[in-house]
Scaffold this motif. Structure first.
Motif, PDB file in Angstrom:
ATOM      1  N   ARG A 105       0.828  -1.210   0.000  1.00 57.14           N
ATOM      2  CA  ARG A 105       0.000   0.000   0.000  1.00 57.14           C
ATOM      3  C   ARG A 105       0.863   1.261   0.000  1.00 57.14           C
ATOM      4  N   THR A 106       1.789   1.361   0.953  1.00 56.74           N
ATOM      5  CA  THR A 106       2.579   2.596   1.030  1.00 56.74           C
ATOM      6  C   THR A 106       3.652   2.645  -0.053  1.00 56.74           C
ATOM      7  N   ASN A 107       4.407   1.562  -0.185  1.00 50.21           N
ATOM      8  CA  ASN A 107       5.586   1.636  -1.053  1.00 50.21           C
ATOM      9  C   ASN A 107       5.218   1.597  -2.537  1.00 50.21           C
ATOM     10  N   VAL A 108       4.226   0.800  -2.906  1.00 49.77           N
ATOM     11  CA  VAL A 108       3.861   0.708  -4.324  1.00 49.77           C
ATOM     12  C   VAL A 108       2.757   1.724  -4.653  1.00 49.77           C
ATOM     13  N   LEU A 109       1.607   1.580  -3.970  1.00 49.34           N
ATOM     14  CA  LEU A 109       0.491   2.486  -4.293  1.00 49.34           C
ATOM     15  C   LEU A 109       0.829   3.926  -3.910  1.00 49.34           C
ATOM     16  N   GLY A 110       1.474   4.098  -2.762  1.00 48.27           N
ATOM     17  CA  GLY A 110       1.837   5.457  -2.326  1.00 48.27           C
ATOM     18  C   GLY A 110       2.796   6.117  -3.298  1.00 48.27           C
ATOM     19  N   THR A 111       3.831   5.384  -3.712  1.00 48.22           N
ATOM     20  CA  THR A 111       4.788   5.965  -4.665  1.00 48.22           C
ATOM     21  C   THR A 111       4.100   6.259  -5.996  1.00 48.22           C
ATOM     22  N   ALA A 112       3.226   5.340  -6.432  1.00 52.72           N
ATOM     23  CA  ALA A 112       2.498   5.563  -7.687  1.00 52.72           C
ATOM     24  C   ALA A 112       1.632   6.820  -7.594  1.00 52.72           C
ATOM     25  N   THR A 113       0.995   7.007  -6.456  1.00 49.55           N
ATOM     26  CA  THR A 113       0.138   8.181  -6.261  1.00 49.55           C
ATOM     27  C   THR A 113       0.973   9.460  -6.312  1.00 49.55           C
ATOM     28  N   LEU A 114       2.100   9.414  -5.635  1.00 51.72           N
ATOM     29  CA  LEU A 114       2.988  10.586  -5.612  1.00 51.72           C
ATOM     30  C   LEU A 114       3.490  10.911  -7.022  1.00 51.72           C
ATOM     31  N   LEU A 115       3.893   9.876  -7.755  1.00 52.92           N
ATOM     32  CA  LEU A 115       4.369  10.075  -9.132  1.00 52.92           C
ATOM     33  C   LEU A 115       3.248  10.637 -10.003  1.00 52.92           C
ATOM     34  N   HIS A 116       2.061  10.097  -9.815  1.00 49.85           N
ATOM     35  CA  HIS A 116       0.922  10.503 -10.633  1.00 49.85           C
ATOM     36  C   HIS A 116       0.576  11.978 -10.403  1.00 49.85           C
ATOM     37  N   GLU A 117       0.547  12.364  -9.133  1.00 52.01           N
ATOM     38  CA  GLU A 117       0.226  13.772  -8.826  1.00 52.01           C
ATOM     39  C   GLU A 117       1.378  14.685  -9.222  1.00 52.01           C
ATOM     40  N   ALA A 118       2.608  14.193  -9.107  1.00 55.88           N
ATOM     41  CA  ALA A 118       3.765  14.988  -9.561  1.00 55.88           C
ATOM     42  C   ALA A 118       3.662  15.232 -11.061  1.00 55.88           C
ATOM     43  N   LEU A 119       3.219  14.209 -11.788  1.00 54.63           N
ATOM     44  CA  LEU A 119       3.111  14.331 -13.244  1.00 54.63           C
ATOM     45  C   LEU A 119       2.092  15.404 -13.630  1.00 54.63           C
ATOM     46  N   GLY A 120       0.917  15.367 -12.984  1.00 54.96           N
ATOM     47  CA  GLY A 120      -0.111  16.368 -13.281  1.00 54.96           C
ATOM     48  C   GLY A 120       0.394  17.772 -12.994  1.00 54.96           C
ATOM     49  N   TYR A 121       1.056  17.931 -11.871  1.00 56.24           N
ATOM     50  CA  TYR A 121       1.599  19.236 -11.469  1.00 56.24           C
ATOM     51  C   TYR A 121       2.694  19.681 -12.458  1.00 56.24           C
ATOM     52  N   TRP A 122       3.610  18.741 -12.773  1.00 52.88           N
ATOM     53  CA  TRP A 122       4.744  19.052 -13.658  1.00 52.88           C
ATOM     54  C   TRP A 122       4.251  19.507 -15.036  1.00 52.88           C
ATOM     55  N   ARG A 123       3.197  18.854 -15.501  1.00 57.77           N
ATOM     56  CA  ARG A 123       2.655  19.213 -16.822  1.00 57.77           C
ATOM     57  C   ARG A 123       2.048  20.611 -16.825  1.00 57.77           C
ATOM     58  N   SER A 124       1.662  21.095 -15.635  1.00 54.09           N
ATOM     59  CA  SER A 124       1.034  22.419 -15.562  1.00 54.09           C
ATOM     60  C   SER A 124       2.075  23.535 -15.513  1.00 54.09           C
ATOM     61  N   LEU A 125       3.362  23.176 -15.393  1.00 58.67           N
ATOM     62  CA  LEU A 125       4.406  24.203 -15.224  1.00 58.67           C
ATOM     63  C   LEU A 125       4.802  24.822 -16.569  1.00 58.67           C
TER      64      LEU A 125
END
Ligand SMILES: NC(=O)c1ccc[n+]([C@@H]2O[C@H](COP(=O)([O-])OP(=O)(O)OC[C@H]3O[C@@H](n4cnc5c(N)ncnc54)[C@H](O)[C@@H]3O)[C@@H](O)[C@H]2O)c1
Length: 362
Positions: A105-125
């Protein structure tokens, strides 16, 4: 060589943990870096480890779970980081044997969630900010499995995780790499050997043996204690992570290690001798008498060692802080001086009992 970056806003996840707190202290010392420490405050967290940062105008804390998409999205939108350092994780191999799903949950899903939200944010820059953005995913050498008596892991070593912990970290590493290859997110991955130093939670070998020796309790050494670990001081690791973040090439992996191999039994004997010397002799006899051999951890990896050639050659990082013998002496002294902290924690959080025999896993 990529130009050295100087991010001024860094989102650190797991900044209340052992290594994350060393990273936070390192960044705050930098003097100009604003840090958002995002941490769920699990049993392993110690906010006292970042106590000094609390007084800095550059520091902010957010209690949140990296697997909570909304909370992570808000953190990106409000803090607007120029870089992310992901250290939030479930980290104890023995606990992963008892409760593997918490690690997924934390290491796989949590990291995936963080990457996913980072991607959305990064694309907005804007393009320039997008080019400077970095996501450093912090991982372990345990993803490569076990070595025999010879050789060392390199960036080319195949992934062969043996514990649920290592497998969950391997999953996270693969996702980090995939977000770079698929979406171009500027991700870096680091895989480090065993860390030691102040504020490590006492479920791990060095603090557990130190504390048990101080309390005059049996020192449970797994198997015959012949497993070999390559030890790196946590402050050297924090320095390496900052080097990778600011100078590393996106899409690349960097291995980090201390080049200080020691068999667990030798580490435990050294701890006994240091406790005898630094805390004073035990009237009942030398602490080495407390060493007890107990059944090995299931799937226990025999040996880890790191070839640090790439990070040395390309980024100029070398473990500089101190030798293992000196670092261990300082660490044992630190645990002696911080007795009220771990004594209270042993009452309220974890009493040092054996974990990881797999009894709880179904
Ligand atoms: N300790 C080592 O020897 C070592 C070696 C190499 C790599 N690593 C890696 O470094 C990272 C940090 O390790 P550590 O030893 O500091 O760990 P730690 O267990 O001391 O701390 C982990 C921190 O993450 C937080 N956390 C856990 N789950 C969370 C979640 N879902 N959301 C937000 N925060 C959460 C905890 O509250 C804690 O503060 C991990 O990714 C680990 O795999 C550790």
């Amino acid at each position: 060589m990529t130009p050295t970056l100087s991010p001024s806003r860094v989102l650190v996840t797991g900044g209340a943990g052992f290594i994350g707190s060393a990273v936070v202290r390192r960044l705050i010392r930098e003097g100009r870096v604003r840090v958002l420490n995002l941490d769920a405050l699990t049993y392993a967290a110690n906010l006292a480890a970042v106590e000094n940062a609390v007084f800095s105008p550059h520091y902010a804390f957010l209690k949140a779970d990296i697997a909570d998409r909304e909370a992570v999205r808000r953190a990106f939108a409000e803090f607007r980081p120029e870089a992310v350092m992901n250290l939030a994780a479930e980290t104890h191999v023995d606990r992963s044997i008892d409760d593997p799903l918490a690690f997924v949950r934390t290491n796989v899903l949590g990291t995936a969630t963080l990457l996913h939200e980072a991607l959305g944010y990064w694309r907005s820059l804007e393009a320039e900010a997008r080019a400077r953005f970095r996501f450093l995913h912090v991982s372990t050498d345990e993803v490569f499995g076990a070595l025999g008596e010879e050789g060392a892991f390199t960036e080319e070593s195949p992934y062969r995780p043996n514990s649920p912990y290592a497998a969950s970290k391997a999953g996270a590493d693969h996702l980090a790499r995939a977000f770079h290859r698929t979406y171009g997110l500027p991700v870096l991955v680091s895989n480090c050997s065993n860390n030691y130093g102040p504020w490590q939670f006492w479920e791990k070998l060095i603090p557990l043996m130190t504390i048990k020796a101080l309390r005059g309790e049996a020192l449970p050494v797994y198997g015959q204690g012949l497993q070999v670990r390559d030890w790196l001081h946590v402050e050297d690791h924090a320095e390496a992570l900052w080097t990778i973040l600011t100078r590393g090439r996106p899409g690349e992996t960097y291995l980090v290690g201390g080049g200080e191999e020691s068999r667990n039994i030798d580490t435990v004997r050294l701890i006994c001798d240091l406790v005898d010397e630094l805390a004073g002799p035990d009237p009942a006899g030398p602490r080495r008498r407390l060493i007890t051999f107990v059944p090995d951890r299931p799937g226990h990896d025999h040996r880890y060692a790191i070839d640090c050639g790439k990070i040395a050659r390309e980024l100029g990082w070398r473990a500089a802080r101190r030798s293992f013998a000196d670092g261990l002496r300082e660490t044992v002294a630190w645990y002696i001086a911080h007795r009220p902290w771990w004594e209270e924690g042993m009452r309220s959080r974890y009493d040092g009992a054996r974990l990881g025999l797999g009894a709880a896993a179904r």
